[in-house]
Design a protein around this motif. Structure first.
Motif, PDB file in Angstrom:
ATOM      1  N   ALA A 442       0.825  -1.210   0.000  1.00  0.00           N
ATOM      2  CA  ALA A 442       0.000   0.000   0.000  1.00  0.00           C
ATOM      3  C   ALA A 442       0.858   1.258   0.000  1.00  0.00           C
ATOM      4  N   LEU A 443       1.931   1.274   0.792  1.00  0.00           N
ATOM      5  CA  LEU A 443       2.812   2.443   0.842  1.00  0.00           C
ATOM      6  C   LEU A 443       3.487   2.676  -0.511  1.00  0.00           C
ATOM      7  N   ARG A 444       3.981   1.600  -1.101  1.00  0.00           N
ATOM      8  CA  ARG A 444       4.621   1.739  -2.412  1.00  0.00           C
ATOM      9  C   ARG A 444       3.624   2.233  -3.458  1.00  0.00           C
ATOM     10  N   LYS A 445       2.401   1.717  -3.396  1.00  0.00           N
ATOM     11  CA  LYS A 445       1.374   2.116  -4.348  1.00  0.00           C
ATOM     12  C   LYS A 445       1.079   3.607  -4.237  1.00  0.00           C
ATOM     13  N   ALA A 446       1.144   4.132  -3.008  1.00  0.00           N
ATOM     14  CA  ALA A 446       0.897   5.562  -2.799  1.00  0.00           C
ATOM     15  C   ALA A 446       2.031   6.421  -3.336  1.00  0.00           C
ATOM     16  N   LEU A 447       3.261   5.905  -3.245  1.00  0.00           N
ATOM     17  CA  LEU A 447       4.425   6.731  -3.568  1.00  0.00           C
ATOM     18  C   LEU A 447       4.943   6.547  -4.990  1.00  0.00           C
ATOM     19  N   VAL A 448       4.617   5.429  -5.627  1.00  0.00           N
ATOM     20  CA  VAL A 448       5.246   5.117  -6.906  1.00  0.00           C
ATOM     21  C   VAL A 448       4.894   6.136  -7.992  1.00  0.00           C
ATOM     22  N   GLN A 449       3.728   6.770  -7.904  1.00  0.00           N
ATOM     23  CA  GLN A 449       3.368   7.764  -8.913  1.00  0.00           C
ATOM     24  C   GLN A 449       4.260   9.000  -8.838  1.00  0.00           C
ATOM     25  N   PHE A 450       4.835   9.241  -7.650  1.00  0.00           N
ATOM     26  CA  PHE A 450       5.753  10.369  -7.483  1.00  0.00           C
ATOM     27  C   PHE A 450       7.208   9.939  -7.697  1.00  0.00           C
ATOM     28  N   PHE A 451       7.505   8.711  -7.279  1.00  0.00           N
ATOM     29  CA  PHE A 451       8.884   8.218  -7.309  1.00  0.00           C
ATOM     30  C   PHE A 451       8.920   6.836  -7.977  1.00  0.00           C
TER      31      PHE A 451
END
Length: 537
Positions: A442-451
């Protein structure tokens, strides 16, 4: 002038016989390319007649155009038969490899007990098999199995086996301490005798059953052997093979021999860790030369000294083998440790100020609570950056929630995470095979669009330790997470009486540390600028 030596790597054959090690054909191709770049001279890929995986490997690796000599492994022909009708020898000659290693008996006890044939027939098997391989256009090498045990039992017969191999045209005759029970003094004496009576290039192949494989290899080289057979990280059957990661730098940096180029030697640590990652085997932190703790310093007196001159507590410069010096910080740390770590990170630290003492006190308090920073460098760096005003608030977590459900006997986990990235709130949901995996997803899914680069980051190890067992299920736990992007590896720590909270703390630190690394390379700010956000330093 340094004396050149020949490095024969058998990680892909002998190394895979180690317990818990299994490599796919694709894995073996990847490792072969790394070994080739390291500069080894022979890469033994396996037995092309034993299984479909090795057959596929030899087929695929031919396209890689290795500089090293790709070598196939097999044994001498069967007793009372001919080479022309031996299926395994046929597979060897059709493998496409430039060289072939044939293993043969040199211990009369093995000839009688294992082969159940005569001493004369065994000598014929050695000669005819090597001559057959050589006649096919391949370079032939002879692995003299159990040679040292055989020599001690019957030196005349053991030497006669070597003489037959030489007569057949073997390019190398390799003396094997197959059971790993020979001592360095014996190795030196026996190799010296062999070199004096057998006019052929001699190699050494040792096993580590007495923790002497490296020492025995060095003794053999000093006595006149010129080819070293071994594996990366010492992988191999039982207690392992001779560890090339220790042998190569010792020979080259301390004994005046030439194994690989200086630039290739600097890739040794990276190769060792890459192979460990592909093999899914955790490297011992205290492995010489290439281990994470090989140049780590914890005692305050030691750190104070290495800050003046690293030779005070380091036997070589770490960069020569691609490793780096590390200063550990714990409850035993002095001000020198803190200053060294802060300087390593490029922080502006006033040695005369009170900040270092405050940081030490803070670390001691945290370790009293159960934290351990000597095994969690990334969490330590984040703590120091926060303390010295160099924190990077790339994202913040507003909340998270986990649900675990047993549905018809199947356990499922789902995590909901709300994060804030440069003023933009992101809400994501993801499942996983457990609560920690669901949180990670879930954390990666939230951040991957930015990074987008965090796709390359994954957890390579996850450890949970109960700190006070008498408190049973209410006890505090310490979670250590090791993460990697195949180039670097870092560790983070979390402590709580709730294992999910401890895991989350270590997980967030891991991602935050990775993103700070991207920021140093100019990777974060441009991406965030596209979202009209700001990064606060």
């Amino acid at each position: 002038m340094s004396t050149p030596l020949c490095i024969f790597d058998t990680t892909l054959r002998d190394g895979t016989q180690g317990e818990g090690i299994s490599l796919t054909a694709e894995d073996k191709v990847k490792i072969a390319l790394k070994l080739d770049a390291l500069g080894v001279h022979y890469i033994e890929g396996g037995n092309p007649g034993s299984n479909s995986k090795d057959i596929e490997f030899f087929r695929r690796v031919r396209e890689s155009k290795l500089q090293a000599k790709l070598t196939a492994f097999g044994s001498t022909r069967r007793k009372n038969s001919s080479c022309e009708h031996d299926v395994n020898l046929k597979h060897l000659t059709e493998s496409g490899a430039r060289a072939a290693t044939l293993v043969g008996k040199t211990w009369d006890f093995h000839v009688h007990t294992a082969l159940q044939t005569t001493l004369e027939e065994n000598l014929a098997m050695i000669y005819e098999s090597l001559a057959f391989v050589k006649s096919s256009g391949m370079e032939a090498l002879f692995d003299a199995e159990h040679f040292f045990d055989g020599y001690k039992a019957n030196p005349d017969y053991a030497l006669s086996a070597l003489a037959k191999a030489k007569e057949a045209g073997a390019a190398w005759i390799v003396l094997c301490d197959t059971n790993g029970g020979t001592l360095p003094g014996e190795i030196s004496e026996i190799v010296s005798r062999v070199v004096s009576v057998i006019d052929a290039p001699i190699g050494i192949h040792t096993h580590n059953d007495c923790e002497l494989a490296v020492a025995n290899t060095l003794a053999a080289i000093t006595a006149g052997a010129r080819q070293i057979q071994g594996t990366i990280n010492g992988y191999g059957e039982r207690c392992g093979n001779a560890n090339l990661c220790s042998i190569i730098p010792t020979l080259q940096l301390k004994m005046g021999y030439e194994c690989v180029s200086d630039e290739q030697l600097k890739s040794l640590t990276g190769v060792a860790r890459y192979v460990s990652e592909i093999a899914n085997v955790i490297m011992p932190v205290n492995q010489p030369y290439v281990g994470n703790a090989a140049f780590a310093h914890k005692g305050g007196i030691h750190v104070s000294a290495i800050m003046k001159d690293s030779k005070t507590y380091e036997h070589i410069e770490p960069h020569l083998v691609g490793n780096k010096q590390r200063v550990l910080v714990s409850e035993l740390a002095g001000q020198s440790n803190i200053l060294s770590k802060a300087q390593e990170m490029g922080l502006d630290v006033n040695p005369e100020g009170m900040k270092s003492r405050e940081v030490i006190d803070r670390i001691k308090d945290l370790e009293h609570q159960g934290y351990q920073f000597e095994g969690a460098d990334a969490s330590l760096e984040l703590l120091l950056r926060d303390a010295y005003g160099d924190a990077v608030q790339i994202f913040s977590v507003d909340s998270f929630k986990i649900t675990v459900e047993n549905n018809a006997g199947q356990m499922t986990s789902e995590a909901v995470v709300k994060v804030n990235v440069a003023g933009e709130q992101v809400y994501t949901v993801a499942g996983g095979n457990g609560p920690v995996n669901a949180l990670d997803n879930a954390l990666r899914k939230a951040l991957v669009q930015f990074f987008p680069d965090i796709r390359d980051i994954h957890l390579s190890d996850y450890k949970v330790r109960v700190l006070d067992e008498k408190d049973a299920t209410a006890a505090k736990v310490r979670v250590l997470i090791e993460s990697t992007n195949f180039k670097d590896t870092w560790s983070t720590v979390g402590v709580s009486s709730n294992v999910i909270e401890a895991s989350w703390e270590a997980l967030v630190d891991s991602i935050r540390y990775a993103l700070i690394g991207m920021d140093k390379n100019g990777g974060i700010a441009p991406m965030l600028a596209q979202t009209n956000g700001l990064v606060n330093h």
